[in-house]
Design a protein around this motif. Structure first.
Motif, mmCIF file in Angstrom:
data_model
loop_
_atom_site.group_PDB
_atom_site.id
_atom_site.type_symbol
_atom_site.label_atom_id
_atom_site.label_comp_id
_atom_site.label_asym_id
_atom_site.label_seq_id
_atom_site.Cartn_x
_atom_site.Cartn_y
_atom_site.Cartn_z
ATOM 1 N N ALA A 22 0.819 -1.208 0.000
ATOM 2 C CA ALA A 22 0.000 0.000 0.000
ATOM 3 C C ALA A 22 0.856 1.262 0.000
ATOM 4 O O ALA A 22 0.458 2.295 -0.538
ATOM 5 C CB ALA A 22 -0.928 0.002 1.215
ATOM 6 N N ARG A 23 2.053 1.189 0.581
ATOM 7 C CA ARG A 23 2.913 2.376 0.664
ATOM 8 C C ARG A 23 3.968 2.408 -0.437
ATOM 9 O O ARG A 23 4.820 3.280 -0.449
ATOM 10 C CB ARG A 23 3.609 2.397 2.013
ATOM 11 N N MET A 24 3.925 1.478 -1.367
ATOM 12 C CA MET A 24 4.979 1.393 -2.363
ATOM 13 C C MET A 24 5.043 2.640 -3.251
ATOM 14 O O MET A 24 6.111 3.164 -3.523
ATOM 15 C CB MET A 24 4.811 0.161 -3.251
ATOM 16 N N GLU A 25 3.895 3.131 -3.696
ATOM 17 C CA GLU A 25 3.886 4.299 -4.571
ATOM 18 C C GLU A 25 4.486 5.506 -3.867
ATOM 19 O O GLU A 25 5.271 6.253 -4.461
ATOM 20 C CB GLU A 25 2.463 4.599 -5.034
ATOM 21 N N GLU A 26 4.142 5.696 -2.595
ATOM 22 C CA GLU A 26 4.695 6.825 -1.835
ATOM 23 C C GLU A 26 6.214 6.717 -1.736
ATOM 24 O O GLU A 26 6.926 7.710 -1.906
ATOM 25 C CB GLU A 26 4.090 6.851 -0.428
ATOM 26 N N ARG A 27 6.715 5.516 -1.465
ATOM 27 C CA ARG A 27 8.167 5.340 -1.336
ATOM 28 C C ARG A 27 8.886 5.562 -2.660
ATOM 29 O O ARG A 27 9.953 6.183 -2.707
ATOM 30 C CB ARG A 27 8.479 3.948 -0.797
ATOM 31 N N VAL A 28 8.300 5.075 -3.758
ATOM 32 C CA VAL A 28 8.924 5.266 -5.071
ATOM 33 C C VAL A 28 8.968 6.740 -5.432
ATOM 34 O O VAL A 28 9.994 7.259 -5.889
ATOM 35 C CB VAL A 28 8.176 4.443 -6.144
ATOM 36 N N MET A 29 7.869 7.444 -5.234
ATOM 37 C CA MET A 29 7.830 8.872 -5.570
ATOM 38 C C MET A 29 8.777 9.676 -4.676
ATOM 39 O O MET A 29 9.414 10.625 -5.135
ATOM 40 C CB MET A 29 6.399 9.411 -5.451
ATOM 41 N N ALA A 33 11.939 11.887 -6.009
ATOM 42 C CA ALA A 33 12.100 13.288 -5.601
ATOM 43 C C ALA A 33 13.465 13.517 -4.949
ATOM 44 O O ALA A 33 14.109 14.538 -5.192
ATOM 45 C CB ALA A 33 10.981 13.688 -4.643
ATOM 46 N N SER A 34 13.931 12.571 -4.155
ATOM 47 C CA SER A 34 15.233 12.744 -3.506
ATOM 48 C C SER A 34 16.366 12.641 -4.530
ATOM 49 O O SER A 34 17.380 13.322 -4.412
ATOM 50 C CB SER A 34 15.432 11.713 -2.401
ATOM 51 N N MET A 35 16.200 11.810 -5.554
ATOM 52 C CA MET A 35 17.222 11.715 -6.594
ATOM 53 C C MET A 35 17.263 12.985 -7.437
ATOM 54 O O MET A 35 18.326 13.424 -7.875
ATOM 55 C CB MET A 35 16.971 10.498 -7.474
ATOM 56 N N ALA A 36 16.097 13.600 -7.678
ATOM 57 C CA ALA A 36 16.056 14.825 -8.468
ATOM 58 C C ALA A 36 16.675 15.992 -7.711
ATOM 59 O O ALA A 36 17.155 16.946 -8.325
ATOM 60 C CB ALA A 36 14.618 15.151 -8.858
#
Length: 92
Positions: A22-29, A33-36
């Motif tokens: 359920a939290r996978m999308e939040e972690r990926v985004m 964002a941290s890589m950008a």
């Protein structure tokens, strides 16, 4: 292990979903964002340009190293060096 594939798929469908799914999308985004935000990732075009230039130099260098051109091979000739008849005849 000859189990029925349909039975295995039914068991998988009945299994509960993993709680972290359920939290996978939040972690990926958040990771994107941290890589950008990192300065070395701000211009990925530079890495691509360097890789393309290196590939171009390696291609030109590899083509320049060829001493003589490779012989041309025709698919349906009797003198094809990899024809089965020539390979079998050379073993005798």
């Amino acid at each position: 292990m000859p189990e029925d594939l349909d039975a295995l798929l039914m068991r998988l469908a009945a299994a509960p979903a993993h709680p972290d799914l359920a939290r996978m999308e939040e972690r990926v985004m958040a990771k994107i964002a941290s890589m950008a935000a990192r300065p070395e990732m701000a211009h990925p075009f530079c890495f691509g340009a360097v890789a393309a230039a290196l590939a171009l130099v390696m291609g030109i260098g590899g083509a320049d190293l060829a001493k003589e051109p490779a012989p041309t091979l025709a698919a349906f000739t009797a003198s094809h060096p990899l024809a089965p008849s020539t390979l079998l005849a050379s073993a005798q």
